[in-house]
Write a protein that holds these residues in place. Structure first.
Motif, PDB file in Angstrom:
ATOM      1  N   LEU A 160      77.907  78.142 137.152  1.00 44.55           N
ATOM      2  CA  LEU A 160      79.329  78.284 136.822  1.00 44.55           C
ATOM      3  C   LEU A 160      79.589  79.596 136.106  1.00 44.55           C
ATOM      4  CD1 LEU A 160      80.157  74.636 135.642  1.00 44.55           C
ATOM      5  CD2 LEU A 160      80.757  75.707 137.816  1.00 44.55           C
ATOM      6  N   GLY A 161      78.641  79.999 135.221  1.00 42.71           N
ATOM      7  CA  GLY A 161      78.823  81.260 134.516  1.00 42.71           C
ATOM      8  C   GLY A 161      78.817  82.461 135.435  1.00 42.71           C
ATOM      9  N   LYS A 162      77.957  82.429 136.469  1.00 40.30           N
ATOM     10  CA  LYS A 162      77.904  83.545 137.431  1.00 40.30           C
ATOM     11  C   LYS A 162      79.096  83.531 138.380  1.00 40.30           C
ATOM     12  CE  LYS A 162      72.838  83.807 137.436  1.00 40.30           C
ATOM     13  NZ  LYS A 162      71.615  83.644 138.267  1.00 40.30           N
ATOM     14  N   THR A 163      79.512  82.326 138.764  1.00 40.77           N
ATOM     15  CA  THR A 163      80.584  82.222 139.750  1.00 40.77           C
ATOM     16  C   THR A 163      81.954  82.446 139.124  1.00 40.77           C
ATOM     17  OG1 THR A 163      79.210  80.579 140.886  1.00 40.77           O
ATOM     18  CG2 THR A 163      81.506  80.785 141.598  1.00 40.77           C
ATOM     19  N   TYR A 164      82.128  81.974 137.882  1.00 40.38           N
ATOM     20  CA  TYR A 164      83.424  82.093 137.196  1.00 40.38           C
ATOM     21  C   TYR A 164      83.209  82.735 135.824  1.00 40.38           C
ATOM     22  CZ  TYR A 164      84.182  78.471 140.704  1.00 40.38           C
ATOM     23  OH  TYR A 164      84.212  77.761 141.872  1.00 40.38           O
ATOM     24  N   PRO A 165      82.845  84.001 135.772  1.00 37.84           N
ATOM     25  CA  PRO A 165      82.507  84.636 134.483  1.00 37.84           C
ATOM     26  C   PRO A 165      83.685  84.697 133.517  1.00 37.84           C
ATOM     27  CG  PRO A 165      82.707  86.275 136.246  1.00 37.84           C
ATOM     28  CD  PRO A 165      82.747  84.940 136.913  1.00 37.84           C
ATOM     29  N   ALA A 176      80.734  81.350 129.836  1.00 37.91           N
ATOM     30  CA  ALA A 176      79.692  82.278 129.388  1.00 37.91           C
ATOM     31  C   ALA A 176      78.679  81.491 128.571  1.00 37.91           C
ATOM     32  CB  ALA A 176      80.296  83.399 128.550  1.00 37.91           C
ATOM     33  N   ASN A 177      77.406  81.633 128.919  1.00 40.78           N
ATOM     34  CA  ASN A 177      76.326  80.935 128.209  1.00 40.78           C
ATOM     35  C   ASN A 177      76.611  79.434 128.130  1.00 40.78           C
ATOM     36  OD1 ASN A 177      75.057  83.434 127.685  1.00 40.78           O
ATOM     37  ND2 ASN A 177      76.361  83.735 125.879  1.00 40.78           N
ATOM     38  N   LEU A 178      76.924  78.836 129.266  1.00 43.52           N
ATOM     39  CA  LEU A 178      77.311  77.431 129.309  1.00 43.52           C
ATOM     40  C   LEU A 178      76.056  76.555 129.355  1.00 43.52           C
ATOM     41  CD1 LEU A 178      79.668  75.468 129.440  1.00 43.52           C
ATOM     42  CD2 LEU A 178      79.647  75.681 131.935  1.00 43.52           C
ATOM     43  N   THR A 179      75.808  75.844 128.259  1.00 41.76           N
ATOM     44  CA  THR A 179      74.680  74.921 128.179  1.00 41.76           C
ATOM     45  C   THR A 179      75.198  73.557 127.747  1.00 41.76           C
ATOM     46  OG1 THR A 179      74.225  75.575 125.890  1.00 41.76           O
ATOM     47  CG2 THR A 179      73.009  76.724 127.641  1.00 41.76           C
ATOM     48  N   PHE A 180      74.379  72.536 127.998  1.00 39.04           N
ATOM     49  CA  PHE A 180      74.845  71.172 127.795  1.00 39.04           C
ATOM     50  C   PHE A 180      73.861  70.388 126.919  1.00 39.04           C
ATOM     51  CE2 PHE A 180      76.748  72.575 131.760  1.00 39.04           C
ATOM     52  CZ  PHE A 180      78.067  72.176 131.596  1.00 39.04           C
ATOM     53  N   MET A 181      74.344  69.270 126.423  1.00 42.49           N
ATOM     54  CA  MET A 181      73.528  68.331 125.662  1.00 42.49           C
ATOM     55  C   MET A 181      73.973  66.918 126.031  1.00 42.49           C
ATOM     56  SD  MET A 181      75.280  68.748 121.883  1.00 42.49           S
ATOM     57  CE  MET A 181      74.383  67.368 121.201  1.00 42.49           C
ATOM     58  N   LEU A 182      73.094  65.946 125.797  1.00 40.43           N
ATOM     59  CA  LEU A 182      73.405  64.550 126.071  1.00 40.43           C
ATOM     60  C   LEU A 182      73.686  63.816 124.769  1.00 40.43           C
ATOM     61  CD1 LEU A 182      70.757  63.580 128.793  1.00 40.43           C
ATOM     62  CD2 LEU A 182      73.048  64.515 129.095  1.00 40.43           C
ATOM     63  N   THR A 184      91.220  94.542 123.088  1.00 44.68           N
ATOM     64  CA  THR A 184      90.153  93.924 123.875  1.00 44.68           C
ATOM     65  C   THR A 184      90.536  93.897 125.345  1.00 44.68           C
ATOM     66  OG1 THR A 184      89.565  92.523 121.986  1.00 44.68           O
ATOM     67  CG2 THR A 184      88.732  91.866 124.142  1.00 44.68           C
ATOM     68  N   THR A 185      89.630  94.348 126.177  1.00 40.77           N
ATOM     69  CA  THR A 185      89.870  94.334 127.629  1.00 40.77           C
ATOM     70  C   THR A 185      89.034  93.281 128.341  1.00 40.77           C
ATOM     71  OG1 THR A 185      88.210  96.079 127.899  1.00 40.77           O
ATOM     72  CG2 THR A 185      90.525  96.766 127.664  1.00 40.77           C
ATOM     73  N   ASP A 186      87.854  92.980 127.811  1.00 38.47           N
ATOM     74  CA  ASP A 186      87.002  91.951 128.392  1.00 38.47           C
ATOM     75  C   ASP A 186      87.346  90.623 127.698  1.00 38.47           C
ATOM     76  OD1 ASP A 186      85.096  90.330 129.442  1.00 38.47           O
ATOM     77  OD2 ASP A 186      83.371  91.539 128.841  1.00 38.47           O
ATOM     78  N   LEU A 187      88.089  89.775 128.387  1.00 32.63           N
ATOM     79  CA  LEU A 187      88.630  88.568 127.773  1.00 32.63           C
ATOM     80  C   LEU A 187      87.735  87.345 127.981  1.00 32.63           C
ATOM     81  CD1 LEU A 187      92.416  89.010 128.639  1.00 32.63           C
ATOM     82  CD2 LEU A 187      91.151  89.780 126.624  1.00 32.63           C
ATOM     83  N   ARG A 188      86.448  87.550 127.923  1.00 35.84           N
ATOM     84  CA  ARG A 188      85.547  86.406 127.952  1.00 35.84           C
ATOM     85  C   ARG A 188      85.554  85.713 126.588  1.00 35.84           C
ATOM     86  NH1 ARG A 188      80.133  88.882 130.560  1.00 35.84           N
ATOM     87  NH2 ARG A 188      80.774  90.589 129.197  1.00 35.84           N
TER      88      ARG A 188
END
Length: 869
Positions: free
Chosen positions: A309-314, A318-324, A585-589
C-alpha cells in the motif's frame, strides 16, 4: 444409627470392665470398695478421651465429631454475637470487593469477546498510530490480500434515526461489512443474516439485522418482524433477522440497535467517503486466524500488505505496519487503560482481602487468649490438641462461609446493577458484567481460603499451650515485644488504607478543581441541541441551508443571548483530527506534517454561544462559504506548531492534506478537547459553510430556566421540521468526567473498605493486647497507675503501628497520586488540605478502633482479677 449405638455400648462396657477389674484387684489388696473404684478411675484416666480414641480407631465417629464441632462452633458464636457479626461483615466486605472486581476483570479482560472461537479472534491496528481507522478501500486490500485470516470483517459505529412504524428515535448501530457475521461465525436467532454475496456495489444491500435486546425491547419479541421494512434516516431497510441473545456486537461498551451493510453508508448520510482512500472512515477490522498461523506470521503477512500500500499509494501511506489486539475494548485506545485500571483494582482488592484475613486472625488470636483457660482445662481433662484445633477450624469455616455468602449476594447485586447502569443517557453504553459460574466459584474459593488463612493465626498459640501452667497460674503468659507476623500484616494493611485514603482525597480534590477550571469554553447556562440532519432526510446543499434556518430560529426565541453550531462540542467524546502542514511544505506525506489537529466545523456566533474568547483577528461570518477563500481560526498551540514563532499569526497560511491553502483569520483561546488531563493540543475551527456536515450540535446560551427553554427550542425546531429527531440537554462533561468519576468513586469505595478493615484490624490488635495483659493492668490500677500510663501500656503498641503505617501509606499515596493525575485533571498530592485530611482521617480511625479496648483496660477490676487466681 442402631449399629452406631451398639458400638458405643460395646465400647462403654469394655471400658467399665477394665475399671471394675482394677477395682477388684485393689479391693483384694485391702482397700474399701468405694475407695478402690475411685482409685481405679483415677488410674484409668480420662474416660471420654478413651471412648473417642476407640471410636476413632474403629473409624465410626468422623461425621459425628464433625457435626459436634459444627454445633459447638455455632453455640460459641451465638454466645458472642458482636464477635460473630464483626467477623462476618469484615470478611463479607473483602469478598464483595474481590468478587466485584474479578467479575469486571472476567467480563472485560478475560472473556471480552462474545463470539464463537474467541481464542483465535484478533483485531488489526496500525502499530505506528494505534486505533487509526482504516479506509474501506484499505480494508478491501487487507481482506483480499492476506493469507493468515479465515476472513476479515469491518465495522463502525453510526448514529441514525430509526422509525419502526410505531415511533421514531435516535439510536446507535453498527455499519458492518457484508461478511461480518460469517467471519465471526455467529448464527442467527431468527431469520437470516446478510452476506458478502448480497453486496453489489454502493447502496446495493438495504438490509438490517436487529440485535436480540433491541428486538425484545422495541419489537416485543415479534417474530413477524422478519421481512418488515423499517426506515433508517428515512431510508427503507428490510429486516432480515435477529442476532442471538449473547451477541451484542464487537464493542463491549456499546449496545447497538441495528446492523446494516457499510456499502449503504451513502444512502444513509449522503457521504461518499468509502471511495476515498485518503479520507478513512472509522472502520475497525478483525478476524479469526487460520489454524496453525501464529501472531508473528500474521503480522509479517499484514506488514507485507502495508508495504504494498505504501508503494502503490505513497500520498496516503508511509511506513504502514500493523499489530494484533484482542477485540472488544477498541484495542489499545480503551483496552490498555481498562486493563491497567482493573488490574490495579484487583491488586488493591486482593490486598484488602489479605488485610481482612490478618484482622480476623488478630480477632481469633485475641479470642483464643480469652479462652485459654477453657482450652487448658479441656487439654487437662484429656481432650486432644487435634480435636481442639479442628473445632477452631470449624468455627473459622463457619465464619468464612457466612461471610462468603453475604459477600456473594452483595457482589451479585452490585454486578447486576453495573450491567444495567447507563452512565450517559444519550449514548447506549453498557458494562456487561453479569455474574456467571466463574464469579460464584471464585467467591466460594475466596471464602474457603480466607477461613483457612485466619484460622492458622492462633494455631501456634494453641499448640504451645501448657495446660498445667495456665491452670496453676490462673493467668495467661505474656510474651516479649518482638515484632510478629500479625504486626507486619497490620502495618501493611494500615499502609494500604492510608494509600487509598490519600488517593481518594487527591481524586476528590482534583475532580472538584476540574469543575471550576477553564476549559476554553463556558458550559454554564448553555444548552446543547443535537441532531443529525441525514436522519431527517437532508443531504447536499440542503444541510447548511437548514442549519442556517435553525440558528436564526433559535436566536429569535425570547431570552436567547446567542446560538451557534459546531460539529462536535469539546469534551463530549466525539472528535475529528487532521494532518496539517506548514505553508512551505510541498511533500504532503503524513510523516512531513507539522501537527495533527482537532477539527471543528463551526458557524458564526459559536464562540459567543460557547463562551470561547477570541484572542486576535475576527470571527466567521455567513459570507465565509464555499465561494469564498478558505479560512480558519486556530488556537495558540496550533499557531506555535504550524505557523512558527511569528509574532502575529493572523493572515498567515497553512496547508490541508489535499494541498488546499487556508488562511488564519483569528486566534481562539487554548482549550481542552478530548480529555481534561491532556497536554495542550492544536485545534482549528473551520467555517461550517465551507465544510458542511450533517452532524449538528447547536449551542444555545441563555439565562432562562433551562427546562422551559428546552421546551421552547423543541417546539421551535419541530415547527421547521416535525420529523427532525432532537436531543436537548445541558452542556455537561459526562464523557470527559466519566473516567475521573469512576476512578474517584472506585478509590473512594476501596478507601472506605480499607478504613473499615483498618478499624477492625487495630481493634483486634488492641483487644488482643488488652486481653493478654489484663492481669498486669489490674495490678497497675491497684498500685495507683494513672489513666495515661494504663493506656500507654495497653495500647501503645497499636498506636505505634498505626503511626508507622500511616506515614508509610501517606508517602506511597503521594507517589501513587502522580499516576492518578493522568486520569483526574488537576489531581495533586501537594495539597495541604489533602495532607491534613489524611492525618485527621487516620487519627480518627485509630481513636474509633481503640475506644472499646481502652474502656476495657480502664475499667479492669483488680479485685476480680486477683480472685480469679
Amino acid at each position: 444409627m442402631t449399629f452406631k449405638r451398639q458400638g458405643d455400648d460395646d465400647v462403654e462396657q469394655e471400658l467399665r470392665s477394665h475399671i471394675q477389674h482394677r477395682a477388684d484387684d485393689l479391693e483384694r489388696s485391702g482397700l474399701p470398695r468405694a475407695e478402690a473404684e475411685r482409685r481405679a478411675r483415677i488410674e484409668f484416666g480420662g474416660h471420654g478421651r478413651f471412648k473417642e480414641e476407640c471410636r476413632e480407631a474403629l473409624r465410626g465417629n468422623f461425621l459425628e465429631t464433625c457435626f459436634q464441632d459444627l454445633r459447638f462452633s455455632l453455640r460459641v458464636l451465638r454466645k458472642s454475637p458482636a464477635f460473630a457479626i464483626v467477623a462476618v461483615i469484615t470478611l463479607a466486605v473483602a469478598i464483595t470487593a474481590n468478587a466485584v472486581v474479578f467479575g469486571i476483570l472476567n467480563a472485560l479482560i478475560l472473556h471480552p469477546r462474545n463470539a464463537p472461537r474467541a481464542e483465535s479472534l484478533y483485531g488489526i491496528e496500525r502499530a505506528s498510530d494505534k486505533f487509526a481507522p482504516e479506509s474501506y478501500l484499505d480494508y478491501l486490500d487487507l481482506r483480499d490480500r492476506n493469507r493468515s485470516f479465515e476472513g476479515l470483517a469491518a465495522y463502525a459505529l453510526m448514529p441514525a434515526g430509526l422509525d419502526s412504524g410505531k415511533d421514531s428515535s435516535g439510536v446507535w448501530g453498527f455499519l458492518v461489512s457484508g461478511n461480518y457475521f460469517d467471519a465471526l461465525g455467529v448464527k442467527p436467532y431468527l431469520g437470516r443474516f446478510f452476506h458478502g454475496s448480497d453486496e453489489h456495489g454502493p447502496n446495493s444491500a438495504p438490509y438490517m439485522v436487529l440485535p436480540y435486546a433491541y428486538w425484545h425491547s422495541h419489537f416485543q419479541d415479534d417474530r413477524g418482524v422478519v421481512g418488515r421494512v423499517v426506515r433508517l434516516n428515512k431510508q427503507p431497510f428490510t429486516v432480515l433477522g435477529v442476532a442471538p441473545p449473547d451477541f451484542q456486537g464487537t464493542l463491549l461498551f456499546m449496545s447497538p440497535a441495528f446492523f446494516v451493510p457499510v456499502v449503504n453508508k451513502a444512502q444513509l448520510d449522503g457521504d461518499e467517503v468509502l471511495n476515498d482512500r485518503g479520507n478513512p472512515y472509522l472502520l475497525m477490522v478483525l478476524g479469526h486466524l487460520k489454524p496453525g498461523v501464529t501472531q508473528a506470521q500474521a503480522i509479517s503477512d499484514l506488514n507485507s500488505i502495508g508495504g504494498y500500500l505504501g508503494k502503490t499509494y505513497p500520498a496516503d501511506h508511509a511506513n504502514l505496519t500493523f499489530m494484533l489486539t484482542r477485540p472488544g475494548l477498541a484495542g489499545d485506545l480503551l483496552g490498555g487503560p481498562v486493563r491497567g485500571f482493573v488490574s490495579a483494582l484487583l491488586l488493591l482488592a486482593g490486598l484488602i482481602l489479605l488485610a481482612a484475613c490478618a484482622n480476623l486472625g488478630s480477632l481469633f488470636a485475641a479470642r483464643a487468649t480469652d479462652r485459654s483457660r477453657e482450652v487448658a482445662l479441656r487439654l487437662a481433662l484429656g481432650s486432644s490438641r487435634n480435636r481442639i484445633l479442628r473445632g477452631l477450624f470449624t468455627e473459622a469455616l463457619v465464619v468464612s462461609m457466612a461471610g462468603g455468602a453475604v459477600g456473594l449476594v452483595a457482589s451479585v447485586a452490585l454486578l447486576r446493577g453495573l450491567s444495567v447502569w447507563q452512565p450517559m443517557p444519550t449514548i447506549p453504553l453498557q458494562i456487561p458484567v453479569n455474574p456467571d459460574a466463574t464469579v460464584y466459584a471464585v467467591a466460594l474459593v475466596l471464602a474457603l481460603v480466607s477461613g483457612i488463612l485466619f484460622a492458622v493465626v492462633p494455631l501456634r498459640q494453641v499448640l504451645r499451650t501448657d495446660p498445667y501452667e495456665i491452670v496453676k497460674s490462673g493467668s495467661r503468659t505474656t510474651r516479649g515485644r518482638r515484632i510478629g507476623m500479625r504486626d507486619v500484616l497490620l502495618v501493611v494493611q494500615i499502609t494500604i488504607c492510608a494509600v487509598l485514603v490519600t488517593s481518594s482525597l487527591v481524586a476528590v480534590r482534583g475532580l472538584a478543581r476540574s469543575m471550576r477550571s477553564n476549559f476554553g469554553f463556558e458550559p454554564k447556562n448553555a444548552l446543547l441541541v443535537n441532531t443529525v440532519l441525514t436522519m431527517a432526510g437532508y443531504s447536499g446543499d440542503g444541510v447548511p441551508a437548514m442549519q442556517h434556518r435553525m440558528i436564526d430560529a433559535l436566536q429569535a426565541i425570547p431570552g436567547v443571548q446567542s446560538a451557534g453550531l459546531t460539529s462536535w462540542p469539546p469534551l463530549r467524546g466525539g472528535w475529528v483530527q487532521s494532518h496539517v502542514f506548514a505553508d512551505k511544505t510541498t511533500d504532503l506525506r503524513p510523516t512531513n506534517r507539522a501537527a495533527e489537529a482537532f477539527v471543528y466545523n463551526i458557524s458564526p456566533g459559536y464562540f459567543h454561544a460557547a463562551g470561547t474568547s477570541l484572542l486576535a483577528g475576527r470571527a466567521f461570518t455567513w459570507h465565509d462559504d464555499k465561494n469564498s477563500p478558505r479560512v480558519a481560526i486556530v488556537n495558540p498551540q496550533f499557531a506555535r506548531l504550524t505557523l512558527g514563532p511569528a509574532t502575529n499569526p493572523v493572515g498567515r497560511y497553512f496547508k490541508m492534506p489535499d494541498g488546499t491553502r487556508v488562511q488564519v483569520v483569528g486566534i481562539a483561546e487554548q482549550g481542552k478537547y478530548l480529555t481534561l488531563a491532556e497536554d495542550p493540543q492544536p485545534a482549528m475551527f473551520l467555517p461550517a459553510l465551507q465544510m458542511p456536515s450533517p452532524v449538528t450540535n447547536l449551542v444555545v446560551r441563555s439565562d432562562r430556566d433551562q427546562q422551559q427553554l428546552a421546551a421552547d427550542i423543541r417546539r421551535t425546531l419541530h415547527g421547521l421540521d416535525e420529523g427532525m429527531p432532537l436531543d436537548i440537554q445541558t452542556w455537561t462533561m459526562d464523557v470527559a468526567l466519566f473516567a475521573p468519576r469512576i476512578a474517584t468513586m472506585s478509590l473512594g469505595v476501596l478507601g472506605l473498605l480499607g478504613a473499615m478493615l483498618s478499624i477492625t484490624g487495630i481493634f483486634g490488635m488492641a483487644a488482643y493486647s488488652v486481653s493478654r495483659r489484663l492481669k498486669e493492668l489490674g495490678i497497675r490500677i491497684a498500685l495507683g497507675a494513672q489513666r495515661g500510663e494504663l493506656l500507654q501500656a495497653a495500647l501503645g503498641r497499636a498506636f505505634q503501628l498505626l503511626a508507622f503505617g500511616s506515614v508509610a501509606g501517606l508517602a506511597l499515596g503521594i507517589l501513587a497520586s502522580r499516576i492518578l493525575a493522568a486520569i483526574v485533571y488537576q489531581a495533586t498530592p501537594r495539597d495541604p488540605l489533602v495532607l491534613a485530611g489524611v492525618v485527621v482521617a487516620m487519627a480518627l480511625l485509630g481513636l474509633l478502633a481503640t475506644w472499646i479496648p481502652a474502656q476495657r483496660a480502664l475499667s479492669a477490676d483488680p479485685l476480680s482479677l486477683l480472685r480469679e487466681e
